[in-house]
Design a protein around this motif. Sequence first.
Motif, PDB file in Angstrom:
ATOM      1  N   UNK A  94     -77.754  17.601 -41.726  1.00  0.00           N
ATOM      2  CA  UNK A  94     -77.505  18.072 -43.086  1.00  0.00           C
ATOM      3  C   UNK A  94     -76.710  17.027 -43.864  1.00  0.00           C
ATOM      4  N   UNK A  95     -76.702  17.156 -45.193  1.00  0.00           N
ATOM      5  CA  UNK A  95     -75.826  16.319 -46.010  1.00  0.00           C
ATOM      6  C   UNK A  95     -74.402  16.525 -45.517  1.00  0.00           C
ATOM      7  N   UNK A  96     -73.662  15.474 -45.414  1.00  0.00           N
ATOM      8  CA  UNK A  96     -72.293  15.576 -44.911  1.00  0.00           C
ATOM      9  C   UNK A  96     -72.200  15.263 -43.432  1.00  0.00           C
ATOM     10  N   UNK A  97     -73.336  15.096 -42.744  1.00  0.00           N
ATOM     11  CA  UNK A  97     -73.325  14.658 -41.355  1.00  0.00           C
ATOM     12  C   UNK A  97     -73.327  15.724 -40.289  1.00  0.00           C
ATOM     13  N   UNK A  98     -73.307  16.998 -40.666  1.00  0.00           N
ATOM     14  CA  UNK A  98     -73.315  18.062 -39.661  1.00  0.00           C
ATOM     15  C   UNK A  98     -74.752  18.332 -39.193  1.00  0.00           C
ATOM     16  N   UNK A  99     -74.906  18.590 -37.903  1.00  0.00           N
ATOM     17  CA  UNK A  99     -76.227  18.871 -37.330  1.00  0.00           C
ATOM     18  C   UNK A  99     -76.356  20.369 -37.075  1.00  0.00           C
ATOM     19  N   UNK A 100     -77.457  20.937 -37.557  1.00  0.00           N
ATOM     20  CA  UNK A 100     -77.747  22.352 -37.316  1.00  0.00           C
ATOM     21  C   UNK A 100     -78.924  22.450 -36.355  1.00  0.00           C
ATOM     22  N   UNK A 101     -78.957  23.527 -35.593  1.00  0.00           N
ATOM     23  CA  UNK A 101     -80.047  23.788 -34.664  1.00  0.00           C
ATOM     24  C   UNK A 101     -80.750  25.070 -35.091  1.00  0.00           C
ATOM     25  N   UNK A 102     -82.047  24.971 -35.364  1.00  0.00           N
ATOM     26  CA  UNK A 102     -82.845  26.119 -35.788  1.00  0.00           C
ATOM     27  C   UNK A 102     -83.849  26.427 -34.686  1.00  0.00           C
ATOM     28  N   UNK A 103     -83.830  27.645 -34.183  1.00  0.00           N
ATOM     29  CA  UNK A 103     -84.783  28.071 -33.162  1.00  0.00           C
ATOM     30  C   UNK A 103     -85.820  28.972 -33.817  1.00  0.00           C
ATOM     31  N   UNK A 104     -87.089  28.647 -33.591  1.00  0.00           N
ATOM     32  CA  UNK A 104     -88.190  29.386 -34.222  1.00  0.00           C
ATOM     33  C   UNK A 104     -89.200  29.838 -33.177  1.00  0.00           C
ATOM     34  N   UNK A 105     -89.809  30.975 -33.437  1.00  0.00           N
ATOM     35  CA  UNK A 105     -90.908  31.460 -32.610  1.00  0.00           C
ATOM     36  C   UNK A 105     -92.107  30.538 -32.867  1.00  0.00           C
ATOM     37  N   UNK A 106     -92.631  29.907 -31.836  1.00  0.00           N
ATOM     38  CA  UNK A 106     -93.724  28.953 -31.992  1.00  0.00           C
ATOM     39  C   UNK A 106     -95.032  29.619 -32.391  1.00  0.00           C
ATOM     40  N   UNK A 107     -95.154  30.910 -32.175  1.00  0.00           N
ATOM     41  CA  UNK A 107     -96.393  31.619 -32.482  1.00  0.00           C
ATOM     42  C   UNK A 107     -96.443  32.061 -33.934  1.00  0.00           C
TER      43      UNK A 107
END
Length: 118
Positions: A94-107
């Motif tokens: 993200x802007x500002x250098x923070x990393x986010x983790x998004x988990x999504x249903x692949x289907x």
Amino acid sequence: MRLVHLLTIILLICSGLAIIASPVAAYERLAPASPVVLAQSEQDRAREEMMEGRILGYSEIVRQAQRVVPGRVVGQDLRQASRNRWVYRIKILQDGGKVASVTLDAHTGQVLSVKGKR
């Protein structure tokens, strides 16, 4: 003494030829439960799922993830959550250098969780 050295050299050469002739078989004998082998079969299953239209392609998943967390994708992972379920985990800088983790249903592309969002 020379005969022992000669036999040792011949034995080493023959052993080397056996490994060269069959590197996969030699590798499997040395590491039958290797995670690399397991990861490859999981990757093959994921590819089959995608080719048959049972899971969404990477580009669609990234679009869904970036709707929730804008930024640049810096990592991704496709894993089998259960026998018939797959999930993508997308890491976004993200802007500002923070990393986010998004988990999504692949289907379905449904967002299952978001961690580290600012």
